[in-house]
Design a protein around this motif. Sequence first.
Motif, short mmCIF file in Angstrom:
data_model
loop_
_atom_site.label_atom_id
_atom_site.label_comp_id
_atom_site.label_asym_id
_atom_site.label_seq_id
_atom_site.Cartn_x
_atom_site.Cartn_y
_atom_site.Cartn_z
N ASP A 270 -12.09 -9.18 -5.28
CA ASP A 270 -11.14 -9.23 -4.17
C ASP A 270 -9.69 -9.23 -4.66
O ASP A 270 -8.80 -8.74 -3.98
CB ASP A 270 -11.38 -10.46 -3.29
N SER A 271 -9.46 -9.74 -5.86
CA SER A 271 -8.08 -9.79 -6.37
C SER A 271 -7.63 -8.44 -6.92
O SER A 271 -6.45 -8.28 -7.26
CB SER A 271 -7.93 -10.88 -7.43
N THR A 272 -8.53 -7.45 -6.97
CA THR A 272 -8.13 -6.09 -7.36
C THR A 272 -8.43 -5.07 -6.26
O THR A 272 -8.28 -3.87 -6.47
CB THR A 272 -8.82 -5.65 -8.67
N SER A 273 -8.87 -5.55 -5.09
CA SER A 273 -9.17 -4.68 -3.95
C SER A 273 -7.94 -4.61 -3.06
O SER A 273 -7.57 -5.59 -2.41
CB SER A 273 -10.37 -5.22 -3.17
N ARG A 274 -7.29 -3.45 -3.05
CA ARG A 274 -5.98 -3.27 -2.43
C ARG A 274 -6.08 -3.09 -0.91
O ARG A 274 -6.83 -2.25 -0.40
CB ARG A 274 -5.31 -2.05 -3.04
N LEU A 275 -5.31 -3.89 -0.15
CA LEU A 275 -5.20 -3.74 1.29
C LEU A 275 -4.43 -2.46 1.62
O LEU A 275 -3.42 -2.17 0.98
CB LEU A 275 -4.46 -4.94 1.89
N VAL A 276 -4.90 -1.70 2.61
CA VAL A 276 -4.22 -0.45 2.98
C VAL A 276 -3.59 -0.58 4.36
O VAL A 276 -2.39 -0.41 4.50
CB VAL A 276 -5.17 0.76 2.92
N PHE A 277 -4.38 -0.84 5.39
CA PHE A 277 -3.78 -1.01 6.71
C PHE A 277 -4.52 -2.03 7.55
O PHE A 277 -5.67 -2.37 7.28
CB PHE A 277 -3.62 0.31 7.47
N TYR A 278 -3.80 -2.52 8.56
CA TYR A 278 -4.26 -3.56 9.47
C TYR A 278 -4.23 -3.00 10.88
O TYR A 278 -3.20 -2.45 11.31
CB TYR A 278 -3.32 -4.77 9.35
N ILE A 279 -5.35 -3.12 11.60
CA ILE A 279 -5.41 -2.64 12.99
C ILE A 279 -5.92 -3.76 13.88
O ILE A 279 -7.02 -4.29 13.66
CB ILE A 279 -6.36 -1.42 13.14
N ASP A 280 -5.11 -4.14 14.87
CA ASP A 280 -5.57 -5.13 15.84
C ASP A 280 -5.39 -4.64 17.28
O ASP A 280 -5.64 -5.37 18.22
CB ASP A 280 -4.87 -6.48 15.64
N THR A 281 -4.96 -3.40 17.40
CA THR A 281 -4.77 -2.80 18.72
C THR A 281 -5.54 -1.49 18.77
O THR A 281 -5.24 -0.57 18.01
CB THR A 281 -3.27 -2.51 18.97
N GLY A 282 -6.55 -1.43 19.60
CA GLY A 282 -7.35 -0.22 19.73
C GLY A 282 -8.52 -0.47 20.67
O GLY A 282 -8.81 -1.61 21.06
N ILE A 283 -9.21 0.60 21.00
CA ILE A 283 -10.38 0.51 21.87
C ILE A 283 -11.44 -0.34 21.17
O ILE A 283 -11.76 -0.14 20.01
CB ILE A 283 -10.92 1.91 22.21
N GLY A 284 -11.97 -1.32 21.87
CA GLY A 284 -13.02 -2.19 21.33
C GLY A 284 -12.50 -3.44 20.64
O GLY A 284 -13.29 -4.26 20.17
N LEU A 285 -11.18 -3.58 20.56
CA LEU A 285 -10.59 -4.78 19.95
C LEU A 285 -9.91 -5.60 21.03
O LEU A 285 -9.17 -5.04 21.84
CB LEU A 285 -9.58 -4.41 18.87
N PRO A 286 -10.14 -6.86 21.09
CA PRO A 286 -10.99 -7.64 20.21
C PRO A 286 -12.48 -7.40 20.51
O PRO A 286 -12.85 -7.05 21.62
CB PRO A 286 -10.61 -9.08 20.52
N TYR A 287 -13.30 -7.62 19.49
CA TYR A 287 -14.76 -7.55 19.61
C TYR A 287 -15.22 -8.97 19.91
O TYR A 287 -14.93 -9.89 19.15
CB TYR A 287 -15.36 -7.04 18.31
N THR A 288 -15.90 -9.17 21.04
CA THR A 288 -16.14 -10.52 21.53
C THR A 288 -17.59 -11.00 21.49
O THR A 288 -17.84 -12.16 21.79
CB THR A 288 -15.63 -10.66 22.98
N LEU A 289 -18.54 -10.16 21.15
CA LEU A 289 -19.93 -10.63 21.14
C LEU A 289 -20.13 -11.68 20.06
O LEU A 289 -19.55 -11.61 18.98
CB LEU A 289 -20.88 -9.45 20.90
N ALA B 15 0.84 -1.20 0.00
CA ALA B 15 0.00 0.00 0.00
C ALA B 15 0.87 1.25 0.00
O ALA B 15 0.58 2.23 -0.69
CB ALA B 15 -0.93 0.01 1.20
N LYS B 16 1.96 1.23 0.76
CA LYS B 16 2.89 2.36 0.75
C LYS B 16 3.44 2.57 -0.66
O LYS B 16 3.51 3.70 -1.15
CB LYS B 16 4.05 2.12 1.73
N GLN B 17 3.82 1.47 -1.29
CA GLN B 17 4.33 1.53 -2.66
C GLN B 17 3.26 2.09 -3.60
O GLN B 17 3.54 2.96 -4.44
CB GLN B 17 4.75 0.12 -3.09
N ALA B 18 2.02 1.61 -3.45
CA ALA B 18 0.92 2.08 -4.30
C ALA B 18 0.62 3.56 -4.07
O ALA B 18 0.32 4.30 -5.01
CB ALA B 18 -0.33 1.24 -4.05
N LEU B 19 0.72 4.01 -2.81
CA LEU B 19 0.53 5.44 -2.52
C LEU B 19 1.55 6.28 -3.27
O LEU B 19 1.21 7.27 -3.92
CB LEU B 19 0.67 5.71 -1.01
N LEU B 20 2.80 5.87 -3.21
CA LEU B 20 3.86 6.63 -3.86
C LEU B 20 3.80 6.52 -5.39
O LEU B 20 4.31 7.41 -6.09
CB LEU B 20 5.23 6.19 -3.33
#
Length: 137
Positions: free
Chosen positions: A97-116, A9-14
């Motif tokens: 999905d094979s042309t949908s570009r991943l940008v960022f991954y977040i697993d640390t934040g308020i409400g994560l993990p979501y457990t319901l 994604a960084k490469q694609a941004l640039l």
Amino acid sequence: MSNFIYGKAKQALLNGQINFSANNYKLLFIKSSLYTPSENSDEFVSNVNASAITSRSDNISGITNVLGVLDANDVSVSSYSGGPFEAVVLYQVGSTDSTSRLVFYIDTGIGLPYTLTNQNVPITINWSNALTKIMSL
């Protein structure tokens, strides 16, 4: 893991392949036990194990990019029933999905993990109101 911007994604941004004002963006809700992200090689949603995706958001609205700081409206899902998730992934919507570009991954934040589980409930992803907002270059 910790939060990161995918290397591709960084490469694609640039290279001008990611345009926050011209493209649509959504979130994937991810069960991290079924997806081990590769920060420097994963590039498209098709790189994510389909069984790891518990749900997808609608298009994110109100995206702004001011002085390299990305912001948007908080993401509301009015009726989430996808089960527990530990991470969210922002992606640029493509035709598949094979042309949908991943940008960022977040697993640390308020409400994560979501457990319901097994509930049909509204959830909201609240972006940071700090100076760096969603992400900053």
